[in-house]
Design an enzyme around this catalytic site. Structure first.
Site, PDB file in Angstrom:
ATOM      1  N   GLY B  40      -1.168 -17.222  -4.515  1.00 51.19           N
ATOM      2  CA  GLY B  40      -0.324 -16.204  -5.328  1.00 51.19           C
ATOM      3  C   GLY B  40      -1.459 -15.161  -5.803  1.00 51.19           C
ATOM      4  N   GLY B  42      -0.800 -11.732  -7.239  1.00 55.88           N
ATOM      5  CA  GLY B  42       0.005 -10.834  -8.246  1.00 55.88           C
ATOM      6  C   GLY B  42      -0.769 -10.535  -9.431  1.00 55.88           C
ATOM      7  N   ALA B  44      -1.184 -12.093 -12.238  1.00 53.37           N
ATOM      8  CA  ALA B  44      -1.905 -13.548 -12.900  1.00 53.37           C
ATOM      9  C   ALA B  44      -2.941 -13.873 -11.713  1.00 53.37           C
ATOM     10  CB  ALA B  44      -0.818 -14.586 -13.073  1.00 53.37           C
ATOM     11  N   GLY B  45      -2.427 -14.019 -10.465  1.00 47.50           N
ATOM     12  CA  GLY B  45      -3.322 -14.699  -9.541  1.00 47.50           C
ATOM     13  C   GLY B  45      -4.733 -13.897  -9.053  1.00 47.50           C
ATOM     14  N   ARG B 330      17.769  -6.634 -23.537  1.00 52.75           N
ATOM     15  CA  ARG B 330      18.356  -6.597 -22.192  1.00 52.75           C
ATOM     16  C   ARG B 330      19.480  -7.680 -22.132  1.00 52.75           C
ATOM     17  NH1 ARG B 330      12.771  -6.475 -18.609  1.00 52.75           N
ATOM     18  NH2 ARG B 330      12.206  -4.595 -19.020  1.00 52.75           N
ATOM     19  N   HIS B 401      16.729 -10.513 -12.566  1.00 57.59           N
ATOM     20  CA  HIS B 401      15.537  -9.681 -12.420  1.00 57.59           C
ATOM     21  C   HIS B 401      14.416 -10.627 -13.019  1.00 57.59           C
ATOM     22  CE1 HIS B 401      12.649  -6.548 -13.436  1.00 57.59           C
ATOM     23  NE2 HIS B 401      12.566  -6.841 -14.667  1.00 57.59           N
ATOM     24  N   GLU B 425       4.799 -15.506 -14.071  1.00 58.50           N
ATOM     25  CA  GLU B 425       6.018 -16.122 -14.286  1.00 58.50           C
ATOM     26  C   GLU B 425       6.321 -17.183 -13.669  1.00 58.50           C
ATOM     27  OE1 GLU B 425       8.351 -13.166 -11.901  1.00 58.50           O
ATOM     28  OE2 GLU B 425      10.255 -14.030 -12.633  1.00 58.50           O
ATOM     29  N   LEU B 441       4.109  -7.871 -17.625  1.00 55.89           N
ATOM     30  CA  LEU B 441       2.612  -7.589 -17.185  1.00 55.89           C
ATOM     31  C   LEU B 441       1.705  -8.122 -18.003  1.00 55.89           C
ATOM     32  CD1 LEU B 441       3.483  -3.948 -16.205  1.00 55.89           C
ATOM     33  CD2 LEU B 441       3.477  -6.066 -14.761  1.00 55.89           C
TER      34      LEU B 441
END
Lengths: 245, 639
Positions: B40, B42, B44-45, B330, B401, B425, B441
């Site tokens: 991954g 994103g 983090a990765g 939320r 979400h 996540e 983030l």
């Protein structure tokens, strides 16, 4: 509504490929363009045929995966709109739509509408960064950036790397993609020290990947879904000449 | 199962610095002898891969997209929090920590969350140095905006594209290391299994998505940064390719899955409009700074919203929560939207929408000011719905979400399988039962830039890692299990498509494991999930073959995993006899309809152990008790 489709089908990179025609009767005007293709694929699977392969992910216009050439135009007819944000209400009952992969020698077709855009990653790897090791950054507000400079840098930084610019260019040039990154990083104080090295390395990598030269057609700017300006290409040329001589 | 959290002792403020003082180091000469796999790319990765490669490790990265730059972190809009206190409004590391613990309804680990708040300032420094173009004030210094659940202004932003800019920063740092030969990058690869040798994670099995080959990769440690599993609901704000497969296969190899039922439903999305719909689009939470949420007071009032007079409008958030109003967190906003639509007050063709109205803000500040603030979001809304939000209110509704649950990790971000690290996540650790805005983030980058690089070194320095080749029998066994599953999917040749099954599963999940859950509904859902899963394996139709690019085969394998995860989510939701954060059980509410926690009995992390699937999911619950030494547990109130 009913939509007639002419879609490029190609088994793999070696295959010659060709257009296939399909007729879709259950298109709803609120569908996105990609949802229309999903519906086509559901029909094809039920009929025991192979679905059409196309790239997509976020379907929010930001990831840059979904570039395809629709009726001769990258991402379709709407200005500043990625293919995934295009909706069928832009078409009329009975319309014929031609869909092709973004074509360029540097983007070999993998299957149907899916192409290999890894050349873009190599251009970024050649110099599209600021060399800063994790953990060695100074306090953020020690690097003030004039608001206007920050805003312009941001405008260029929003490039989604979809490759529409390449597909639209008669020379298959990647100048808009490369120049956008240079215009983002070269104008910021953080990016200044590596400016010359970055410009030369990225421009030369772009040539190495087999992209053509820019001939000022400006088709790239016309199809760019996020509105990157070709002013960046002029900046790139100036920087390159200054860096080389 | 060993669930030692390994939280260092001592005062909260000193835990991380003491830990860093005491960790074991790997010398520069030795780092190049070690290989680390990052799955991954994103936030983090990519940040973990870049940082580990800069340190000298050999890194190999994998992602399912055609480029690392397309991970779904790219779609995050609003911003990233940090405790810089640039606004001089009283922010501090403590306050960011406290807001995050409270926002998560006291179901996260104190020490992890405090470390997250501590790292937040370094993230902003790092991103700015990389050239991430954050919003700035006239003086050239960084600007901030406010977000739900906090009373200070601590959110850094790049217009509505903060995730994109932060991801590009991390991706660029990663590509720099690819060019330097320290990272081998493998896009269009999917991780299908984890290889465990002598109890330690030593490699992965992947499928090359272009030619379909099953491949083996060995390493000294594996870092999983594969995001969340919201797509189990079919419709969500997740990218279409986001999935649970890598994490789920690790779970099947022994990694505990924690708090699977904690799923955040975001309150401001464009509502569902038809059966063909493939995904939902988020409208940034920042819209609630100026937009007012309302429904008609009268049931079945089908007048045009502009024709409904002020006294016949029910501004339910402002009435019920006078101090936070439209900026409640939320979970509260989503729950209230459900309550009013359940009462028959919903608007639009489906009755499953509420209004988000900018009329008063436009009257107050002018259309130009609103356009400057939210122009791109308004354009996106108009493009999708064909309605002009400057002229009439937006219609919005909650949508799935973000998932707060994920693989269980200790303070080192290591799962209960030694050598398997989980970041962003994909792990469970920092958000508790509800995630505040602008904190995803922050967690991805904190894990990737500032935690994993240290904790992996500590592990490698200490672990007894024998040389393992991909010829080892564990690799062979995992590779053939992966191949078998794909062959099985192709051999069913049934009548129903993968998408049809996924949509049905999603409906069960949304109806019974969505915004609110009940004992009866969950028990019912478990039965339905099992039956549909059986039908899937009898009647799914997967087109094509395994040895070339075949997207629907990828989908089929992922939906197969979603079916098993779905049952675990329902089991977890049923086990927790309380309401907390995004987990609302109808049976456990205050008289005013607010979530009623039960700290006496449920102040723990649910960590599930996989035992098998035999018609039903066999699973065992382990508990990590949460201890709150530094904050006092209170009923959350936003009144």
């Amino acid at each position: 509504m009913t939509i007639n489709l002419k879609i490029w089908r190609q088994k793999n990179t070696a295959d010659k490929g060709g257009f296939q025609e399909y007729k879709l009767n259950d298109v709803n005007e609120h569908m996105s363009f990609l949802e229309m293709l999903d519906v086509l694929n559901e029909h094809l699977i039920k009929e025991g045929k192979e679905p059409v392969e196309f790239d997509y992910d976020c379907r929010e216009g930001i990831c840059g995966s979904c570039n395809m050439v629709i009726n001769g135009r990258a991402h379709g007819p709407k200005r500043l709109t990625a293919a995934c944000q295009l909706h069928m209400r832009n078409y009329n009952d009975g319309d014929t739509i031609v869909i092709e992969p973004p074509r360029a020698a540097a983007f070999p077709v993998i299957k149907d509408l899916v192409v290999d855009r890894s050349a873009f990653d190599r251009i970024i790897g050649a110099g599209g960064y600021v060399s800063v090791r994790t953990g060695s950054a100074p306090e953020a507000n020690l690097i003030p950036v004039e608001q206007e400079t920050a805003n312009t840098a941001f405008d260029y930084a929003t490039c989604i790397g979809c490759g529409a610019c390449v597909a639209a260019c008669p020379n298959s040039s990647a100048s808009l993609f490369t120049a956008a990154k240079l215009s983002h990083l070269n104008r910021l104080p953080q990016g200044k020290p590596e400016r010359k090295k970055r410009t030369i390395a990225m421009v030369e990598q772009m040539e190495k990947e087999g992209f053509g030269d820019c001939s000022n057609y400006a088709e790239c700017e016309a199809v760019c879904p996020v509105g990157i300006s070709i002013a960046s290409i002029a900046e790139m040329r100036k920087s390159y000449v200054k860096a080389v001589f | 199962m060993n669930l030692d959290s390994k939280v260092p002792s001592g005062p909260l403020e000193e835990k991380w610095s003491n830990y860093l003082r005491d960790i074991k180091l790997v010398s520069p000469n030795n780092k190049r002898k070690h290989k680390i796999i990052v799955v991954g790319t994103g936030l983090a990765g990519a940040s973990a891969a870049a940082s580990l490669a800069e340190l000298g490790y050999n890194v190999e990265t994998f992602c399912i997209q055609d480029s690392a730059r397309r991970a779904h972190s790219i779609a995050a809009q609003g911003g990233i929090n940090a405790a810089k206190n640039y606004q001089n409004d009283g922010d501090s590391v403590w306050r960011l920590f406290y807001d995050t613990i409270k926002g998560g309804d006291y179901r996260s680990r104190e020490a992890n969350v405090y470390r997250l708040a501590e790292n937040s300032n370094n993230i902003i420094d790092q991103a700015v140095a990389q050239g991430v173009p954050f919003g700035r004030e006239y003086g050239g210094l960084l600007d901030n905006r406010s977000f739900g659940g906090a009373q200070v202004s601590r959110t850094f932003y790049s217009r509505g594209q903060t995730g994109q800019q932060l991801l590009l920063g991390a991706y660029q740092a990663m590509m720099r290391m690819v060019d330097a030969g320290k990272i081998k990058d493998n896009p269009r690869h999917e991780m299908l299994d984890l290889v465990v040798v002598d109890g330690k994670a030593r490699g992965i099995i992947t499928r090359n998505l272009i030619d379909g080959t099953i491949n083996r990769f060995e390493a000294d440690a594996v870092v999983l940064c594969t995001g969340g599993y919201g797509n189990v609901f079919y419709l969500s704000t997740n990218a279409k390719n986001s999935n649970v497969t890598a994490a789920w296969r690790c779970h099947k190899r022994g990694a505990a899955f924690a708090n699977p039922c904690f799923v955040q439903i975001h309150p401001t999305c464009i509502p569902v409009s038809g059966d063909y719909q493939s995904k939902l689009t988020l409208m940034s939470e920042s819209l609630r700074n100026d937009g007012r949420v309302w429904v008609p007071r009268k049931k079945g009032d089908d007048r045009h919203p502009n024709d409904i007079p002020e006294e016949e409008r029910f501004y339910y958030l402002e009435e019920r929560y006078p101090s936070f109003g439209n900026l409640v967190p939320r979970d509260v906003a989503s729950r209230n939207a459900k309550m009013v639509t359940d009462d028959g007050l919903g608007v639009g063709d489906t009755g499953l929408a509420v209004y988000l109205d900018f009329r008063d803000a436009i009257k107050r500040d002018g259309e130009d000011a609103i356009r400057a603030r939210y122009g791109n979001l308004f354009d996106m809304y108009q493009n999708i719905t064909d309605e002009n939000p400057y002229k009439q209110p937006m219609k919005i509704f909650p949508a799935v979400h973000y998932t707060m649950g994920g693989l269980w990790v200790d303070y080192n971000l290591m799962s209960n399988i030694p050598g398997l690290f989980v970041a962003g996540e994909a792990n469970f650790s920092d958000h508790g039962a509800n995630r505040l805005g602008a904190s995803a983030l922050m967690q991805g980058l904190s894990d990737g830039y500032f935690i994993i690089p240290y904790t992996i070194g500590n592990y490698i320095a200490d672990a007894d890692l024998e040389e393992v080749s991909t010829e080892h029998k564990s690799f062979g066994e995992a590779a053939s299990a992966s191949q078998k599953q794909l062959d099985k999917l192709l051999s069913v040749k049934g009548d129903k498509t993968v998408i049809e099954f996924h949509r049905e599963l999603g409906k069960i999940m949304w109806d019974s494991v969505g915004i609110s859950r009940s004992k009866e509904g969950l028990e019912n859902a478990i039965e339905k999930i099992r039956a549909l899963r059986e039908e899937f394996w009898q009647n799914v139709r997967v087109p094509g073959e395994a040895n070339y690019y075949n997207k629907y085969l990828e989908f089929a394998a992922r939906v197969a995993d979603f079916f098993e995860l779905a049952e675990l989510m329902a089991i977890d939701a049923l086990d927790r006899d309380e309401s907390c954060g995004c987990h609302l059980r109808d049976e456990f509410q205050t008289e005013e309809g607010e979530a009623l926690r039960n700290d006496e009995e449920y102040s723990f992390v649910s960590a599930w152990e996989y035992l098998g699937v035999n018609g039903k999911l066999e699973t065992k619950l382990h508990k990590e008790d949460l201890e709150f030494e530094f904050v006092e547990l209170k009923q959350r109130s936003y009144k």
